[in-house]
Design an enzyme around this catalytic site. Structure first.
Site, PDB file in Angstrom:
ATOM      1  N   GLU A 130       0.831  -1.211   0.000  1.00  0.00           N
ATOM      2  CA  GLU A 130       0.000   0.000   0.000  1.00  0.00           C
ATOM      3  C   GLU A 130       0.869   1.265   0.000  1.00  0.00           C
ATOM      4  O   GLU A 130       0.562   2.226  -0.683  1.00  0.00           O
ATOM      5  CB  GLU A 130      -0.906  -0.028   1.239  1.00  0.00           C
ATOM      6  CG  GLU A 130      -1.764   1.199   1.474  1.00  0.00           C
ATOM      7  CD  GLU A 130      -2.920   1.336   0.497  1.00  0.00           C
ATOM      8  OE1 GLU A 130      -3.149   0.415  -0.308  1.00  0.00           O
ATOM      9  OE2 GLU A 130      -3.594   2.385   0.529  1.00  0.00           O
TER      10      GLU A 130
ATOM     11  N   THR B 100     -11.907   6.876 -13.617  1.00  0.00           N
ATOM     12  CA  THR B 100     -10.855   6.490 -12.673  1.00  0.00           C
ATOM     13  C   THR B 100     -11.176   5.180 -11.972  1.00  0.00           C
ATOM     14  O   THR B 100     -10.332   4.609 -11.292  1.00  0.00           O
ATOM     15  CB  THR B 100     -10.587   7.616 -11.651  1.00  0.00           C
ATOM     16  OG1 THR B 100      -9.371   7.335 -10.953  1.00  0.00           O
ATOM     17  CG2 THR B 100     -11.739   7.743 -10.662  1.00  0.00           C
TER      18      THR B 100
END
Ligand SMILES: *[C@@H]1O[C@H](CO)[C@@H](O)[C@H](O)[C@H]1NC(C)=O
Ligand SMILES: *[C@@H]1O[C@H](CO)[C@@H](O)[C@H](O)[C@H]1NC(C)=O
Ligand SMILES: *[C@@H]1O[C@H](CO)[C@@H](O)[C@H](O)[C@H]1NC(C)=O
Ligand SMILES: *[C@@H]1O[C@H](CO)[C@@H](O)[C@H](O)[C@H]1NC(C)=O
Length: 519
Positions: free
Chosen positions: A385, A511
């Protein structure tokens, strides 16, 4: 009608003589006949994974927002995770456009049957204008465009297709009070029952600047210009950031928070990461959507892209062959990045292809290479992440890892994010280089091996531990919209919605990877 630059026209003309399907001006594709069997096999394997996830969601969670894939429960992430997704069947809406491009008729019609029952006027949670726009508006409008166009024969009931547009309008009509502020910059967190908000004094760069595609598409499809005007008014403050000296430290690269009452930027903190990311993404995509109306957006993207190459490009001391993007704030650079940021390579590749700029393509490929390294270096073959390459702060227990990998891990979780697969998809579609199909496949196999449960796919806590540490028991709806779509489309046939080299793209991915027809 867009005019091809002369050099590219000639290159295409020459290539078309020898390669009748798709021409790749930037790289010579490896011979593809040898690979055709691989692509079919891989595309089918991704379809299998999508069906597996859908079956589990349908059985245990539908019509809630998402499946809890370890406990076989469900969530409406507004309650469980504090991120507002409304309880309107997020995973079902997010699955529609992927089921369509996979030509999965059963799932398509299950979602179409569900859409009329959603009541967008009711929810118990606060609503994020941004999340609701990219997931629900994007998902429904994409379904509408594909089903009114090339995939019309997939809907059992043609009337169900029109409901996608009606429901999009219903949703936007519920949300649009958010723009009713002194400047027209919307509140992001709103209460649709009271027509109130969270009293925030600011909105963010990405949450303000990632509405324009969906709201413009809705206006273009309905003929009601109000939606586009609302989003464009908000965007106008981002295109001309004030006060300039604070808000725009490098040409095109802007700060992060905007005062809702005055339209003034509150900072000059620059990044391509979460909170900022899709503002830059949409500047370019609006030009792909309609190059006449949105030429000035493209000019701003070009400024941002050139400044990024000049000022934010960064190489780890232990791996100078890798490229990541730094952040910048008031004279200092931050040497850390995120999985979210890894959409950046895809954005440079699309810009390079559309604008015939090989420097952007080359830089995009460097960024794709760096993000790919965050996958290949971990125990699971999945990237973290958050990571850093600040050599002055390497944790002692990660020193050997930093030496070999070129980054160290700040947050080792993986919540089923798509951005690395997304950029690898652009790399393949724009260069035709088969290596990128292999990269995508290896990442998909790793995700399938580590995150798969009996009912779906789960986020994991540590990409650098055997078996991914532990499972977080959550299956984000973007697994359906994005991970499965990019993993599939890279191996799938050359349909008209596939990203193409050159400036002949007639579809654009929002997106959240929902594919909209260009104007
Ligand atoms: C939204 O407003 C309504 C009406 O004022 C209120 O009852 C409800 O608690 C609010 N919802 C949230 C999540 O704050
Ligand atoms: C916002 O402010 C109003 C007026 O002061 C107040 O009634 C409301 O509860 C506040 N809302 C939130 C979510 O804090
Ligand atoms: C920028 O940094 C300087 C010192 O390096 C400081 O004086 C100034 O207040 C900072 N500006 C902002 C907007 O943070
Ligand atoms: C994905 O995992 C399932 C279950 O372990 C397995 O049957 C399937 O072959 C895997 N697919 C790939 C492409 O590895």
């Amino acid at each position: 009608m867009r005019v091809l630059p002369l050099s590219l026209s000639l290159a295409l003309a020459v290539l078309f003589l020898v390669e009748p399907s798709v021409a790749y001006p930037y790289a010579k594709p490896a011979s593809s006949s040898r690979r055709r069997g691989d692509s079919e096999y891989r595309a089918d394997a991704v379809k299998e994974a999508f069906q597996h996830a859908w079956n589990g969601y349908k059985k245990y969670a539908f019509p809630h927002d998402e499946l809890h894939p370890v406990s076989d429960g469900y969530g409406d992430s507004r309650i469980d995770y504090g991120i507002h997704r409304n309880g309107w069947g997020a995973s079902a809406i997010e699955a529609l456009s992927t089921a369509l491009v996979m030509r999965n008729e059963e799932v398509v019609n299950q979602v179409l049957d569900f859409v009329p029952s959603i009541d967008y006027t009711k929810t118990e949670s606060m609503v994020s204008l941004f999340e609701t726009t990219i997931r629900y508006l994007g998902g429904m409008l994409s379904g509408y465009d594909l089903l009114k166009g090339p995939l019309a024969d997939m809907a059992t009931d043609p009337a169900a297709v029109d409901v996608l547009l009606t429901q999009s309008k219903n949703l936007a009509d519920v949300l649009k009070f958010a723009f009713d502020t002194p400047t027209g910059i919307p509140y992001n967190n709103i209460n649709i029952t009271s027509r109130g908000n969270d009293n925030s004094s600011t909105n963010g760069l990405a949450t303000t600047g990632t509405l324009i595609l969906e709201w413009t598409r809705l206006s273009d499809l309905t003929g009601d210009t109000e939606y586009a005007e609302l989003a464009q008014k908000a965007e106008s403050y981002l295109l001309d950031p004030q006060p300039r000296a604070l808000a725009e430290p490098f040409p095109g690269l802007v700060g992060s928070d905007i005062d809702i009452a005055t339209g003034q930027f509150q900072d000059g903190s620059v990044s391509w990461g979460g909170g900022d990311d899709s503002f830059y993404e949409y500047l370019l995509k609006m030009y792909v959507y309609d190059p006449e109306r949105f030429e000035s957006y493209k000019d701003r993207w070009v400024e941002a892209a050139e400044s990024t190459m000049e000022h934010l490009k960064s190489h780890p001391s232990s791996r100078p062959d890798l490229t990541f993007l730094a952040t910048y704030d008031n004279g200092s650079y931050g040497l850390s990045s995120q999985h979210l940021t890894c959409f950046d390579g895809g954005s440079f590749l699309l810009g390079g292809a559309v604008l015939d700029r090989s420097d952007f393509v080359d830089f995009g490929l460097e960024l794709v290479n760096g993000c790919h390294d965050t996958y290949t270096q971990t125990v699971t073959g999945i990237g973290p992440e958050e990571f850093s390459w600040d050599s002055s702060a390497v944790p002692a227990n990660q020193e050997p890892f930093y030496e070999k990998a070129g980054f160290y891990i700040l947050d080792g979780g993986y919540v089923l994010r798509p951005e690395v697969l997304e950029s690898i998809y652009y790399a393949y579609r724009i260069t035709g280089d088969e290596r990128y199909r292999d990269w995508s496949w290896e990442a998909f196999v790793a995700i399938n091996a580590t995150c798969r449960t009996d009912s779906g796919f789960s986020g994991i806590t540590d990409v650098n531990a055997v078996d991914g540490g532990s499972m977080d028991d959550n299956e984000e709806s973007f697994l359906f919209a994005e991970v499965m779509k990019y993993a599939y489309l890279i191996h799938a046939p050359d349909d008209e919605w596939q990203v193409k080299p050159g400036d002949s793209n007639t579809w654009v991915f929002n997106t959240e990877a929902h594919i909209l027809a260009a104007a």
